[in-house]
Write a protein that holds these residues in place. Sequence first.
Motif, PDB file in Angstrom:
ATOM      1  N   LYS A  89       0.828  -1.205   0.000  1.00  0.00           N
ATOM      2  CA  LYS A  89       0.000   0.000   0.000  1.00  0.00           C
ATOM      3  C   LYS A  89       0.863   1.256   0.000  1.00  0.00           C
ATOM      4  O   LYS A  89       0.612   2.196  -0.759  1.00  0.00           O
ATOM      5  CB  LYS A  89      -0.916  -0.017   1.226  1.00  0.00           C
ATOM      6  N   GLN A  93       1.148   4.197  -3.007  1.00  0.00           N
ATOM      7  CA  GLN A  93       0.977   5.626  -2.744  1.00  0.00           C
ATOM      8  C   GLN A  93       2.214   6.410  -3.165  1.00  0.00           C
ATOM      9  O   GLN A  93       2.103   7.511  -3.726  1.00  0.00           O
ATOM     10  CB  GLN A  93       0.673   5.838  -1.259  1.00  0.00           C
ATOM     11  N   MET A 194      -5.183   8.119  -4.599  1.00  0.00           N
ATOM     12  CA  MET A 194      -4.514   8.061  -3.297  1.00  0.00           C
ATOM     13  C   MET A 194      -5.525   8.070  -2.154  1.00  0.00           C
ATOM     14  O   MET A 194      -5.372   7.350  -1.169  1.00  0.00           O
ATOM     15  CB  MET A 194      -3.540   9.233  -3.162  1.00  0.00           C
ATOM     16  N   LEU A 197      -7.232   4.611  -2.051  1.00  0.00           N
ATOM     17  CA  LEU A 197      -6.316   3.590  -1.534  1.00  0.00           C
ATOM     18  C   LEU A 197      -6.186   3.684  -0.017  1.00  0.00           C
ATOM     19  O   LEU A 197      -6.130   2.662   0.679  1.00  0.00           O
ATOM     20  CB  LEU A 197      -4.942   3.748  -2.194  1.00  0.00           C
ATOM     21  N   GLN A 198      -6.106   4.890   0.495  1.00  0.00           N
ATOM     22  CA  GLN A 198      -5.961   5.071   1.927  1.00  0.00           C
ATOM     23  C   GLN A 198      -7.166   4.507   2.683  1.00  0.00           C
ATOM     24  O   GLN A 198      -7.037   3.944   3.780  1.00  0.00           O
ATOM     25  CB  GLN A 198      -5.790   6.559   2.259  1.00  0.00           C
TER      26      GLN A 198
END
Length: 509
Positions: A89, A93, A194, A197-198
């Motif tokens: 992950k 990023q 981003m 994904l977070q």
Amino acid sequence: MTVADDAVRERAGTAPMSHAQILQAMSGLYMGMFVAILSSTVVTNALPTIVADLHANQSVYTWVIIATLLTTTVSSPVWGKLADLLSKKLLIQASLVIFTAGSVLSGLAADSGLLIAARAVQGVGAGGMLALTQVVLATIISPRQRGKYSGYLGAVLAVATSAGPLIGGVIVDTSWLGWRWCFFVGVPFAILAMVFLQKTLHLPVGGRKVRIDWAGTTLITAAASLLLVWVTFAGDKYAWVSWPTAAMLGGSIVLTVVFVLVERRAAEPILPLWLFRNRTVVLAIAASLVIGVALYAGTTFLSQYFQLSRDKSPTLAGIMALPQILGLALASTIVGRIITATGRWKPFLVGGSVLITAGLGLLGLTRADTPYWQLAIGMALIGIGLGTTLQNLVLAVQNQVQLSELGAASTSVSFFRSLGGTIGVSALGAVLAGQVTRYIGGGSGHGSGVPRLADLPPAARAVVQNAYGHATGNLFLYTAPFALLALLCILFIREVPLRTTSALETAND
């Protein structure tokens, strides 16, 4: 239940993720993949305008594309190795941050040198997204179920590939925007990816100490770069058979040999040589080299053909190339679902490579006055063939390696596919320039630059259009026999039933 809770259960070795949870976790990855592909295709229809605005020559036209493809290619194994060692992950990023920085710098570039350098930075970030998405997909989804999600990934690739030229064409044709927005347009998507994904992607963090093979990375980058410099300028700055050719080709071979020797002794090799003991990996890599040429040749040279041989606008050139993209999107989605339902994948690889060969052969008949329906059929055949082979070659490899090998194995296939595409675009671009000059005639004053049809008198315009039409057809004709080699390699790949457990589940057994 949240994705985070499910990830905890995964690490405990319990139930796998549901379809909804996988789609939620993959949403940011799909968006990142979209923006990475978009960055490489958005300039396709805008390049003639960009090159003219920066007062650059034909080599810049090629290197604006190659700079991104090269760094995407050589950085992929690095990202793949890091994925075996660090938080996937965090790496994704980081790749998005690098990509965003490269995009902004590309849009602000004041000259061709700065633009090429910024595009190289952009490619490093795009390489991370392309490599890591495959690794994460292999980590959380079983090979049997992966066909369906690989199909979604192929559809995203197709949409981004088609949207890029269209968006680039519209931007260039819109006077109040300008070509710099071709690079700025991807930034909001990267930032949004981003954020997704977070919130949605939760994976276990690697615990091994990082040891990056910088020597191997440097050597393979130097070898690939020298090879690309050779094929870019051969036939223009010097003859294909000449001392510069011998020096550059020989230097690339020497660097490759040294790279192999270094990798044999490296503690954490960037491209593990033991992978090449696996017959499936070797055959898939060989096939991917040619598949990469078909992928990038179609998107790059067909767009140029429609503009310079058919006198179409950048926007219309993007629309005319849609049969290939639509074929790729439909085939990826449908075939992915069939593979998930049946567990069979080899027949689709064989059929896809046959279609690619047929499509290239049909496009090999291209001339300036070729009926569009004939071009559309050829493009559709290539698109359907690519849709059934691109992701499934990676799937075939992932199905036969261990969890600790997923990163290296997945990115090895992607690496050689991108390398094939990069070398193919560079070599075919050089051949195209040489043939156009020959068909037009050395004394025409055409030189190595890209002409503006509107600036030419009718008689000269017809000569240039016929030259680009004939030369483009030759490029596809030259590529078709290599597609037969890809078919031969695929025929010898042994079909192994797809596993029904994910890499994380297997690791916890």
